[in-house]
Write a protein that holds these residues in place. Structure first.
Motif, short mmCIF file in Angstrom:
data_model
loop_
_atom_site.label_atom_id
_atom_site.label_comp_id
_atom_site.label_asym_id
_atom_site.label_seq_id
_atom_site.Cartn_x
_atom_site.Cartn_y
_atom_site.Cartn_z
N MET A 13 8.42 -6.12 -3.61
CA MET A 13 9.20 -7.35 -3.51
C MET A 13 10.42 -7.34 -4.42
SD MET A 13 6.43 -10.36 -2.84
CE MET A 13 5.10 -9.74 -3.84
N THR A 46 2.51 -14.11 -6.03
CA THR A 46 1.85 -12.83 -6.31
C THR A 46 1.73 -12.60 -7.82
OG1 THR A 46 2.69 -11.95 -4.24
CG2 THR A 46 1.86 -10.36 -5.84
N GLN A 65 3.36 -13.06 1.57
CA GLN A 65 3.96 -11.73 1.73
C GLN A 65 4.16 -11.41 3.20
OE1 GLN A 65 1.37 -9.06 -0.39
NE2 GLN A 65 1.68 -10.16 -2.31
N LEU A 100 4.95 -4.95 3.04
CA LEU A 100 4.24 -6.10 2.46
C LEU A 100 2.99 -6.53 3.22
CD1 LEU A 100 7.22 -8.26 1.20
CD2 LEU A 100 5.59 -6.94 -0.15
#
Length: 110
Positions: A13, A46, A65, A100
């Motif tokens: 990310m 996250t 995600q 992801l």
């Protein structure tokens, strides 16, 4: 829950935010807000999942995600479909965010 996959997702990310920002600056920022909002929200949740170790937060992070990856494709679909000359510029970012959902699934299943 395996925390390793969530940590790898964090790296993806962070890289996705950087590569996406560069790509969108080169090709126009009009596509960015919904996708980057989802990506940043997924990143924050996250981080919370990794720090707390809470399985419920990890499930929410995995969902976000997946949403972040989906928004990349929905936001870029018109460009990929009709502006074929510029679409290779989106490849690195799409490759990163496509990781992801796989990492999210691995993180909650293992």
């Amino acid at each position: 829950m395996e925390i390793t996959y969530q940590v790898i997702a964090l790296a993806v990310m962070f890289s996705g935010i950087v590569s996406g920002f560069i790509t969108f600056r080169m090709l126009g920022m009009k596509l960015a807000p919904p996708h980057f909002g989802a990506l940043i929200l997924a990143l924050l949740v996250t981080v919370a999942a990794v720090l707390t170790g809470n399985i419920a937060v990890a499930y929410v992070a995995a969902l976000l995600q997946t949403v972040a990856a989906a928004t990349a494709y929905t936001q870029m679909w018109t460009t990929l479909k009709y502006s074929f000359q510029t679409s290779p510029g989106y490849g690195p970012h799409l490759a990163l965010v496509t990781l992801l959902p796989v990492l999210a699934l691995a993180g909650v299943m293992l």
